[in-house]
Design a protein around this motif. Sequence first.
Motif, short mmCIF file in Angstrom:
data_model
loop_
_atom_site.label_atom_id
_atom_site.label_comp_id
_atom_site.label_asym_id
_atom_site.label_seq_id
_atom_site.Cartn_x
_atom_site.Cartn_y
_atom_site.Cartn_z
N ASP A 152 -10.15 3.37 -8.06
CA ASP A 152 -9.62 2.81 -6.82
C ASP A 152 -9.33 1.33 -6.96
O ASP A 152 -9.96 0.63 -7.76
N THR A 165 -12.00 9.26 -10.17
CA THR A 165 -11.01 8.42 -9.50
C THR A 165 -11.22 6.96 -9.89
O THR A 165 -12.33 6.55 -10.22
N ARG A 208 -6.23 0.40 0.38
CA ARG A 208 -7.00 0.92 -0.74
C ARG A 208 -6.17 1.97 -1.45
O ARG A 208 -5.76 2.96 -0.84
N GLN A 220 -9.17 -1.71 -4.24
CA GLN A 220 -9.29 -2.25 -2.90
C GLN A 220 -8.55 -3.58 -2.84
O GLN A 220 -8.85 -4.49 -3.62
N SER A 262 -5.87 4.78 -4.56
CA SER A 262 -6.74 5.66 -5.33
C SER A 262 -5.93 6.37 -6.41
O SER A 262 -4.77 6.74 -6.17
#
Length: 130
Positions: free
Chosen positions: A79, A77, A19, A81, A21
Motif C-alpha cells: 500500500d 499487498t 491510499r 498512503q 493498494s
Amino acid sequence: QVRLVESGGGSVQSGGSLRLSCAVSGYTSTYYCIGWFRQAPGKEREGVASIGRGSGKMYDDSVKGRFAISEDNEENTVDLQMNNLKPEDTAMYYCAAFPLYMGTCMHFWRRPVFLGDGDWGQGTQVTVSS
C-alpha cells in the motif's frame, strides 16, 4: 510470473489523502524490490517509494514526510498512503516489482528506469485539484 493489480486512485483536493493498494502474486519478497512509480503527461516515469528485503523503505525526496509505503505479507499487498497531496502529485501511479540487484533496489531507482527490468501493474489515476 509476477502479477500486480492496483486500486485506490481517484480525485481529491489539495491537502487531501488517498491510499493506493497493490495486490501482488507470483513473487517472493526476499528477492524483489517492490513499490510505486508515477508518470505525469509528458514526463518520465519516476520512482515514488519502494520496499525491499535488505533495502528497507525508500522514498523520492518530493514525497518524504507525506507518503508512506507498507506491505502486508499475509494479504500479499503493498500500500501507499498519500497525505497532504499537492497538484504536482497528479499522475498515473503504477505498482512495480524489480528483482533485487546485489541485495539492493538499485534497478528500481535507476534513472531513467528501464521498464523491461521490472513487472508492472496497469496503473491507477490520481488527480489532485488546487
